[in-house]
Design a protein around this motif. Structure first.
Motif, PDB file in Angstrom:
ATOM      1  N   ASP A  99       0.846  -1.184   0.000  1.00  0.00           N
ATOM      2  CA  ASP A  99       0.000   0.000   0.000  1.00  0.00           C
ATOM      3  C   ASP A  99       0.889   1.245   0.000  1.00  0.00           C
ATOM      4  N   LYS A 100       0.303   2.379  -0.394  1.00  0.00           N
ATOM      5  CA  LYS A 100       1.057   3.630  -0.429  1.00  0.00           C
ATOM      6  C   LYS A 100       1.684   3.914   0.929  1.00  0.00           C
ATOM      7  N   GLY A 101       2.981   4.081   0.944  1.00  0.00           N
ATOM      8  CA  GLY A 101       3.674   4.387   2.193  1.00  0.00           C
ATOM      9  C   GLY A 101       4.073   3.163   2.988  1.00  0.00           C
ATOM     10  N   MET A 102       3.706   1.956   2.514  1.00  0.00           N
ATOM     11  CA  MET A 102       4.035   0.741   3.272  1.00  0.00           C
ATOM     12  C   MET A 102       5.244   0.061   2.648  1.00  0.00           C
ATOM     13  N   GLY A 103       6.375   0.103   3.208  1.00  0.00           N
ATOM     14  CA  GLY A 103       7.515  -0.607   2.680  1.00  0.00           C
ATOM     15  C   GLY A 103       7.538  -2.021   3.221  1.00  0.00           C
ATOM     16  N   ARG A 104       8.687  -2.598   3.254  1.00  0.00           N
ATOM     17  CA  ARG A 104       8.809  -3.893   3.913  1.00  0.00           C
ATOM     18  C   ARG A 104       8.683  -3.689   5.418  1.00  0.00           C
ATOM     19  N   ASP A 105       8.032  -4.652   6.069  1.00  0.00           N
ATOM     20  CA  ASP A 105       7.895  -4.488   7.506  1.00  0.00           C
ATOM     21  C   ASP A 105       9.125  -5.043   8.221  1.00  0.00           C
ATOM     22  N   ALA A 106       9.073  -5.025   9.535  1.00  0.00           N
ATOM     23  CA  ALA A 106      10.294  -5.262  10.323  1.00  0.00           C
ATOM     24  C   ALA A 106      10.903  -6.630  10.069  1.00  0.00           C
ATOM     25  N   ASP A 107      10.068  -7.665   9.827  1.00  0.00           N
ATOM     26  CA  ASP A 107      10.653  -8.995   9.655  1.00  0.00           C
ATOM     27  C   ASP A 107      10.866  -9.343   8.182  1.00  0.00           C
ATOM     28  N   GLY A 108      10.809  -8.344   7.294  1.00  0.00           N
ATOM     29  CA  GLY A 108      11.166  -8.565   5.905  1.00  0.00           C
ATOM     30  C   GLY A 108      10.058  -9.081   5.029  1.00  0.00           C
ATOM     31  N   GLN A 109       8.840  -9.238   5.537  1.00  0.00           N
ATOM     32  CA  GLN A 109       7.750  -9.733   4.723  1.00  0.00           C
ATOM     33  C   GLN A 109       7.163  -8.614   3.872  1.00  0.00           C
ATOM     34  N   TRP A 110       6.623  -9.000   2.717  1.00  0.00           N
ATOM     35  CA  TRP A 110       6.019  -8.030   1.813  1.00  0.00           C
ATOM     36  C   TRP A 110       4.534  -7.963   2.121  1.00  0.00           C
ATOM     37  N   GLY A 111       4.092  -6.844   2.649  1.00  0.00           N
ATOM     38  CA  GLY A 111       2.668  -6.699   2.931  1.00  0.00           C
ATOM     39  C   GLY A 111       2.327  -7.096   4.350  1.00  0.00           C
ATOM     40  N   ARG A 112       1.226  -6.550   4.780  1.00  0.00           N
ATOM     41  CA  ARG A 112       0.842  -6.648   6.185  1.00  0.00           C
ATOM     42  C   ARG A 112       0.409  -8.044   6.616  1.00  0.00           C
ATOM     43  N   ASP A 113      -0.351  -8.735   5.766  1.00  0.00           N
ATOM     44  CA  ASP A 113      -1.022  -9.965   6.208  1.00  0.00           C
ATOM     45  C   ASP A 113      -0.480 -11.216   5.537  1.00  0.00           C
ATOM     46  N   LEU A 114       0.757 -11.176   5.065  1.00  0.00           N
ATOM     47  CA  LEU A 114       1.302 -12.327   4.360  1.00  0.00           C
ATOM     48  C   LEU A 114       1.356 -13.565   5.251  1.00  0.00           C
ATOM     49  N   ALA A 115       1.823 -13.411   6.479  1.00  0.00           N
ATOM     50  CA  ALA A 115       1.976 -14.574   7.367  1.00  0.00           C
ATOM     51  C   ALA A 115       0.637 -15.259   7.644  1.00  0.00           C
ATOM     52  N   PRO A 116      -0.421 -14.543   8.046  1.00  0.00           N
ATOM     53  CA  PRO A 116      -1.692 -15.236   8.274  1.00  0.00           C
ATOM     54  C   PRO A 116      -2.307 -15.810   7.006  1.00  0.00           C
ATOM     55  N   LEU A 117      -2.083 -15.167   5.865  1.00  0.00           N
ATOM     56  CA  LEU A 117      -2.616 -15.730   4.622  1.00  0.00           C
ATOM     57  C   LEU A 117      -1.942 -17.057   4.291  1.00  0.00           C
ATOM     58  N   LEU A 118      -0.609 -17.100   4.376  1.00  0.00           N
ATOM     59  CA  LEU A 118       0.097 -18.354   4.103  1.00  0.00           C
ATOM     60  C   LEU A 118      -0.274 -19.432   5.114  1.00  0.00           C
ATOM     61  N   ALA A 119      -0.476 -19.032   6.362  1.00  0.00           N
ATOM     62  CA  ALA A 119      -0.907 -20.007   7.366  1.00  0.00           C
ATOM     63  C   ALA A 119      -2.270 -20.585   7.001  1.00  0.00           C
ATOM     64  N   ARG A 120      -3.161 -19.729   6.536  1.00  0.00           N
ATOM     65  CA  ARG A 120      -4.486 -20.209   6.140  1.00  0.00           C
ATOM     66  C   ARG A 120      -4.392 -21.138   4.939  1.00  0.00           C
TER      67      ARG A 120
END
Length: 496
Positions: A99-120
């Protein structure tokens, strides 16, 4: 007086059996409606949907979450007949884009909800993953079908496969996790407007997986089902006028979508882990979807593209306005019956003339504001399937294709980013920068410009570009269109 039919959503269940990639208007007005109807009819509580937006703005995801993942679909038969459905089949929504203004987050993932999506996606209860990510979301060369490994997004998925950014990357990572955990793979069902969409999805996933692990790629090739499907419903982008119309009906819903009453979904029946019994809800389960998807791509989508490029150049805004011009209606009938229909191999009893007339009636639905600029998006990805492959077959059989020659000429002129009256508009296409470069280099030499566009072999099949009669026809149509305008070009076509 308006006739209104209302259907509330079924009770919430909470069980998720499907993950969908591509939380756009079409998914919410098509697949989700079928699943909502199935849930209401059957009471089956195992096929709730987790849907993810892979690009664009995070606002839709958050807005749906704030609404308890419920929203409304308005299905218009005409301006006076509407069915209002509340959809409650979505159980989760996620955002994995930037999203606009959202770079990589602290643990290097692309996007906010990548971890829960992959878990699902890695959960054993998920048995199907569906996609509406548009043609460009598969990162395939539209002419050859090869994975675009030099695209920055694909290159990132190859370099860091555990934090994927693309739909093929998400599928590869989730399937790798399931394989490592000893879980059966989910089936992958593409719902995008591409011929052989299941097989093209399979090719993208396997090619990407092979860059990571040859054994993983072999396992996917052996174990994962990629059924094809054909989807059909006109779902325009929402406008302020649409929201105002819904407010008059008592629907104040920022997540609502509007579509036509007509809807069709044809699916190859290949789901090793099971599927909803959605035949009773109108889904056509078949052994081979190819004839249906090719018919829809060349007749409906091909006609839409003709209207989009020719109409936009003339300053026409919507499909409804365009199809009600006599000369454009005549063009569509000629294209469908004389150029597109002869390239189709349909089951016995299929009445293509009647299908074509039904399309014209749907285009003339006065309740829809389907903008031509929306249809014109991503032409480089769409036109091979909608026009060019069928046209090549027609030319190789010794026939001409003047309607498509005019369409290609209009597309080339459209990519100049201004209509015939000089009004400017943005070009939304993965190859927009290349289009601008070609117009800058050859814009004053029409023949050189046409030849340069036809030499784009990642869009135009080389065998088609080698057809002298087609090249001549495109140049002639381009010259007439730019000198005499839309009316002159259509009049010239009628004389051929």
């Amino acid at each position: 007086m308006m006739a209104i039919t209302r259907y509330p959503a079924a009770p919430r269940r909470g069980a998720i059996g499907i993950v969908h990639l591509g939380l756009g208007a079409f998914h919410r007005a098509h697949q989700a409606v079928y699943l909502e109807r199935y849930r209401q009819r059957s009471g089956d509580d195992t096929w709730g949907v987790c849907s993810a937006n892979l690009r664009g703005n995070v606002g839709l995801v958050d807005s749906l979450a704030a609404a308890g993942h419920r929203y409304h679909v308005a299905e218009y038969a005409d301006s006076q007949t509407v069915t209002l459905r509340e959809i409650g089949v979505l159980e989760e929504t996620h955002f994995t884009g930037q999203d606009k203004g959202m770079g990589r987050d602290a643990d290097g993932q692309w996007g906010r909800d990548l971890a829960p999506l992959l878990a699902r996606m890695s959960d054993a209860s998920v048995r199907i993953v569906t996609l509406t990510v548009t043609e460009k979301g598969y990162f395939l060369n539209p002419a050859s079908g090869e994975l675009l490994t030099d695209d920055p997004m694909v290159a990132a998925d190859i370099a860091t496969p555990h934090t994927p950014r693309t739909a093929p990357g998400l599928l590869v990572e989730a399937l790798a996790r399931r394989r490592a955990a000893g879980l059966a793979p989910f089936a992958v069902l593409s719902c995008d407007n591409m011929p052989d969409n299941g097989r093209r999805t399979r090719a993208a996933v396997i090619q990407l997986a092979a860059r990571r692990d040859a054994e993983l790629a072999a396992w996917i090739e052996r174990e994962v089902a990629f059924p094809c499907s054909m989807v059909d419903r006109i779902v325009p982008a929402m406008t302020d006028a649409d929201f105002a119309r819904l407010a008059e009906l008592g629907v104040e819903d920022p997540n609502a979508v509007v579509g036509e009453a007509f809807s069709q979904w044809v699916v190859e029946d290949d789901f090793p882990q099971g599927r909803p019994a959605w035949e009773a809800d109108g889904v056509e389960m078949v052994a081979d979807v190819a004839p249906f998807e090719t018919m829809k791509l060349r007749l409906l989508n091909g006609s839409h593209s003709l209207l989009a490029y020719l109409g936009a150049l003339a300053g026409i805004e919507t499909v409804f306005e365009a199809v009600n011009r006599r000369d454009l209606g005549t063009l569509l009938r000629r294209y469908m019956l004389t150029e597109a229909a002869p390239t189709l191999a349909m089951p016995a009893g299929t009445d293509l003339a009647a299908y074509g007339e039904s399309l014209l009636a749907r285009f003339a639905n006065d309740s829809l504001r389907h903008r031509l600029q929306q249809i014109a998006m991503d032409g480089s990805q769409k036109l091979p399937q909608r026009w060019l492959l069928g046209t090549l077959a027609r030319l190789e059989a010794g026939h001409d294709a003047p309607c498509i020659a005019l369409g290609v000429a209009a597309w080339i002129r459209y990519t100049a980013s201004q209509d015939l009256q000089g009004t400017r508009y943005p070009i939304d296409d993965p190859l927009a920068a290349r289009f601008a470069e070609l117009h800058g280099q050859y814009g004053q030499d029409a023949e050189a410009l046409v030849n340069a566009f036809l030499a784009m072999h990642d869009v135009i099949p080389p065998a088609l570009a080698r057809q002298p009669s087609f090249v001549t026809a495109v140049f002639g149509a381009y010259r007439t269109l730019t000198r005499e305008g839309l009316a002159g070009a259509l009049a010239a076509l009628e004389r051929t």
